[in-house]
Motif scaffolding. Sequence first.
Motif, PDB file in Angstrom:
ATOM      1  N   ALA A   1       0.860  -1.196   0.000  1.00 59.60           N
ATOM      2  CA  ALA A   1       0.000   0.000   0.000  1.00 59.60           C
ATOM      3  C   ALA A   1       0.888   1.234   0.000  1.00 59.60           C
ATOM      4  O   ALA A   1       1.990   1.216   0.567  1.00 59.60           O
ATOM      5  CB  ALA A   1      -0.916   0.011   1.218  1.00 59.60           C
ATOM      6  N   ILE A   2       0.422   2.280  -0.623  1.00 54.73           N
ATOM      7  CA  ILE A   2       1.177   3.536  -0.722  1.00 54.73           C
ATOM      8  C   ILE A   2       0.360   4.648  -0.077  1.00 54.73           C
ATOM      9  O   ILE A   2      -0.826   4.817  -0.386  1.00 54.73           O
ATOM     10  CB  ILE A   2       1.504   3.885  -2.183  1.00 54.73           C
ATOM     11  N   ILE A   3       0.985   5.382   0.835  1.00 48.69           N
ATOM     12  CA  ILE A   3       0.339   6.501   1.510  1.00 48.69           C
ATOM     13  C   ILE A   3       1.168   7.755   1.300  1.00 48.69           C
ATOM     14  O   ILE A   3       2.354   7.684   0.943  1.00 48.69           O
ATOM     15  CB  ILE A   3       0.145   6.231   3.014  1.00 48.69           C
ATOM     16  N   PHE A   4       0.526   8.886   1.522  1.00 51.15           N
ATOM     17  CA  PHE A   4       1.198  10.179   1.405  1.00 51.15           C
ATOM     18  C   PHE A   4       1.091  10.906   2.732  1.00 51.15           C
ATOM     19  O   PHE A   4      -0.012  11.168   3.220  1.00 51.15           O
ATOM     20  CB  PHE A   4       0.575  11.015   0.285  1.00 51.15           C
ATOM     21  N   LEU A   5       2.235  11.194   3.330  1.00 49.79           N
ATOM     22  CA  LEU A   5       2.293  11.913   4.595  1.00 49.79           C
ATOM     23  C   LEU A   5       2.555  13.384   4.300  1.00 49.79           C
ATOM     24  O   LEU A   5       3.642  13.749   3.847  1.00 49.79           O
ATOM     25  CB  LEU A   5       3.393  11.340   5.495  1.00 49.79           C
ATOM     26  N   GLU A   6       1.559  14.209   4.559  1.00 45.15           N
ATOM     27  CA  GLU A   6       1.676  15.642   4.298  1.00 45.15           C
ATOM     28  C   GLU A   6       2.027  16.344   5.593  1.00 45.15           C
ATOM     29  O   GLU A   6       1.270  16.272   6.577  1.00 45.15           O
ATOM     30  CB  GLU A   6       0.367  16.189   3.733  1.00 45.15           C
ATOM     31  N   SER A   7       3.161  17.012   5.620  1.00 42.55           N
ATOM     32  CA  SER A   7       3.610  17.651   6.849  1.00 42.55           C
ATOM     33  C   SER A   7       2.802  18.896   7.176  1.00 42.55           C
ATOM     34  O   SER A   7       2.573  19.215   8.333  1.00 42.55           O
ATOM     35  CB  SER A   7       5.097  18.010   6.743  1.00 42.55           C
TER      36      SER A   7
ATOM     37  N   PHE B   1       1.559  21.399  12.384  1.00 48.00           N
ATOM     38  CA  PHE B   1       2.756  21.176  11.574  1.00 48.00           C
ATOM     39  C   PHE B   1       3.564  20.061  12.202  1.00 48.00           C
ATOM     40  O   PHE B   1       3.925  20.136  13.372  1.00 48.00           O
ATOM     41  CB  PHE B   1       3.583  22.469  11.481  1.00 48.00           C
ATOM     42  N   ARG B   2       3.814  19.005  11.426  1.00 50.57           N
ATOM     43  CA  ARG B   2       4.641  17.900  11.884  1.00 50.57           C
ATOM     44  C   ARG B   2       5.604  17.535  10.768  1.00 50.57           C
ATOM     45  O   ARG B   2       5.153  17.194   9.664  1.00 50.57           O
ATOM     46  CB  ARG B   2       3.791  16.680  12.268  1.00 50.57           C
ATOM     47  N   PRO B   3       6.884  17.592  11.012  1.00 49.98           N
ATOM     48  CA  PRO B   3       7.849  17.210   9.968  1.00 49.98           C
ATOM     49  C   PRO B   3       7.648  15.756   9.548  1.00 49.98           C
ATOM     50  O   PRO B   3       7.063  14.942  10.268  1.00 49.98           O
ATOM     51  CB  PRO B   3       9.205  17.424  10.655  1.00 49.98           C
ATOM     52  N   LEU B   4       8.158  15.438   8.370  1.00 49.50           N
ATOM     53  CA  LEU B   4       8.013  14.084   7.846  1.00 49.50           C
ATOM     54  C   LEU B   4       8.691  13.062   8.754  1.00 49.50           C
ATOM     55  O   LEU B   4       8.184  11.943   8.923  1.00 49.50           O
ATOM     56  CB  LEU B   4       8.604  14.018   6.429  1.00 49.50           C
ATOM     57  N   SER B   5       9.834  13.421   9.333  1.00 48.07           N
ATOM     58  CA  SER B   5      10.529  12.487  10.221  1.00 48.07           C
ATOM     59  C   SER B   5       9.684  12.131  11.442  1.00 48.07           C
ATOM     60  O   SER B   5       9.681  10.988  11.905  1.00 48.07           O
ATOM     61  CB  SER B   5      11.861  13.090  10.664  1.00 48.07           C
ATOM     62  N   VAL B   6       8.935  13.119  11.951  1.00 47.91           N
ATOM     63  CA  VAL B   6       8.068  12.864  13.109  1.00 47.91           C
ATOM     64  C   VAL B   6       6.931  11.921  12.724  1.00 47.91           C
ATOM     65  O   VAL B   6       6.592  10.977  13.460  1.00 47.91           O
ATOM     66  CB  VAL B   6       7.522  14.185  13.667  1.00 47.91           C
ATOM     67  N   GLN B   7       6.331  12.136  11.559  1.00 52.31           N
ATOM     68  CA  GLN B   7       5.241  11.270  11.127  1.00 52.31           C
ATOM     69  C   GLN B   7       5.727   9.855  10.845  1.00 52.31           C
ATOM     70  O   GLN B   7       5.021   8.874  11.115  1.00 52.31           O
ATOM     71  CB  GLN B   7       4.575  11.866   9.893  1.00 52.31           C
ATOM     72  N   LEU B   8       6.946   9.710  10.312  1.00 49.04           N
ATOM     73  CA  LEU B   8       7.504   8.374  10.104  1.00 49.04           C
ATOM     74  C   LEU B   8       7.753   7.676  11.437  1.00 49.04           C
ATOM     75  O   LEU B   8       7.540   6.462  11.563  1.00 49.04           O
ATOM     76  CB  LEU B   8       8.808   8.470   9.304  1.00 49.04           C
ATOM     77  N   ALA B   9       8.216   8.437  12.429  1.00 46.91           N
ATOM     78  CA  ALA B   9       8.426   7.853  13.754  1.00 46.91           C
ATOM     79  C   ALA B   9       7.104   7.381  14.354  1.00 46.91           C
ATOM     80  O   ALA B   9       7.038   6.317  14.993  1.00 46.91           O
ATOM     81  CB  ALA B   9       9.100   8.868  14.666  1.00 46.91           C
ATOM     82  N   ILE B  10       6.036   8.145  14.150  1.00 47.86           N
ATOM     83  CA  ILE B  10       4.714   7.725  14.626  1.00 47.86           C
ATOM     84  C   ILE B  10       4.265   6.465  13.898  1.00 47.86           C
ATOM     85  O   ILE B  10       3.721   5.528  14.501  1.00 47.86           O
ATOM     86  CB  ILE B  10       3.696   8.861  14.431  1.00 47.86           C
TER      87      ILE B  10
ATOM     88  N   PHE C   1       8.269  -0.489   6.225  1.00 52.02           N
ATOM     89  CA  PHE C   1       7.945   0.823   5.663  1.00 52.02           C
ATOM     90  C   PHE C   1       9.120   1.304   4.826  1.00 52.02           C
ATOM     91  O   PHE C   1      10.276   1.228   5.264  1.00 52.02           O
ATOM     92  CB  PHE C   1       7.637   1.829   6.772  1.00 52.02           C
ATOM     93  N   TYR C   2       8.827   1.819   3.641  1.00 48.30           N
ATOM     94  CA  TYR C   2       9.865   2.269   2.712  1.00 48.30           C
ATOM     95  C   TYR C   2       9.542   3.691   2.256  1.00 48.30           C
ATOM     96  O   TYR C   2       8.760   3.888   1.319  1.00 48.30           O
ATOM     97  CB  TYR C   2       9.961   1.327   1.520  1.00 48.30           C
ATOM     98  N   PRO C   3      10.112   4.716   2.926  1.00 45.80           N
ATOM     99  CA  PRO C   3       9.890   6.101   2.482  1.00 45.80           C
ATOM    100  C   PRO C   3      10.541   6.344   1.122  1.00 45.80           C
ATOM    101  O   PRO C   3      11.673   5.907   0.863  1.00 45.80           O
ATOM    102  CB  PRO C   3      10.559   6.938   3.589  1.00 45.80           C
ATOM    103  N   GLN C   4       9.837   7.052   0.263  1.00 49.02           N
ATOM    104  CA  GLN C   4      10.341   7.378  -1.070  1.00 49.02           C
ATOM    105  C   GLN C   4      10.957   8.773  -1.050  1.00 49.02           C
ATOM    106  O   GLN C   4      10.418   9.720  -1.621  1.00 49.02           O
ATOM    107  CB  GLN C   4       9.211   7.284  -2.092  1.00 49.02           C
ATOM    108  N   GLY C   5      12.073   8.913  -0.338  1.00 52.09           N
ATOM    109  CA  GLY C   5      12.745  10.197  -0.270  1.00 52.09           C
ATOM    110  C   GLY C   5      11.964  11.198   0.561  1.00 52.09           C
ATOM    111  O   GLY C   5      11.095  10.845   1.365  1.00 52.09           O
ATOM    112  N   PRO C   6      12.230  12.494   0.350  1.00 55.58           N
ATOM    113  CA  PRO C   6      11.536  13.540   1.130  1.00 55.58           C
ATOM    114  C   PRO C   6      10.174  13.928   0.570  1.00 55.58           C
ATOM    115  O   PRO C   6       9.606  14.932   0.975  1.00 55.58           O
ATOM    116  CB  PRO C   6      12.515  14.721   1.040  1.00 55.58           C
TER     117      PRO C   6
END
Length: 238
Positions: A51-57, A70-79, A146-151
């Motif tokens: 599955a592919i999701i989009f985390l919008e900071s 406002f949550r940086p991408l790193s914070v959302q990945l940690a969650i 989980f595999y983040p696709q860059g920033p």
Amino acid sequence: MDIVSTLKQVAESLFVRRKKWILLTVIGALAVLLPVAYLISREPPRYQTTAIIFLESQAGTPLFAEFSPFRPLSVQLAILQSRALAQSVIEALPRASVQDLIANPYGHDYRVDIQNWFRRFRGETPIVDSPEVRALEELRAARVAFYPQGPSGIVQIRAEASNARVALDIANTYIEVLLARTRSFNVDDAKSTREYLSQQGAQVGEALQTSEKSFQEFTLAKGGIKVPRIASATWPVV
């Protein structure tokens, strides 16, 4: 044809000269590969769901950026990778899916085996985790990645299970729990912002009342403010 016959003669000569070593090598290879093949054949089948999701900071350009969530991408990945979120996924999964995590483990914690061996050696009771803990550790260690696709904020979720339905349940439940957790965070942020604005409004109102009271006291102390009369005069027209 000459090359084939030459190779055949070389192989026959090697077999005659090194027959003992060739037999030992074949026996050693069979002794290693046969148990591995047996263990692999006994493993349950693996199905994978992606599955592919989009985390919008931050959503768009808000009117008041300092008050927007406002949550940086790193914070959302940690969650997303946190133990708390995985625990919520275990609680939301169907019972059959949780049972698959317990009955067909893909991972193995050798550290616990070593600890239990020492505990048995000392005559102590070995460590036995509850089914819920085993399901949680299996989910985090071996069933989902989980595999983040860059920033860019795009994250790929891969879930594995011995049943295609279970793999689909894991991926969908992760997305549903993440959405619910994000909504909860947004509600908390909106509540905090509303409380902050209410507090600031109350402070401004109190300051305004204090200023008005001080002004009234000042005018009373000075006997009131007299509005000067405008003297009117008629000047002759020349």
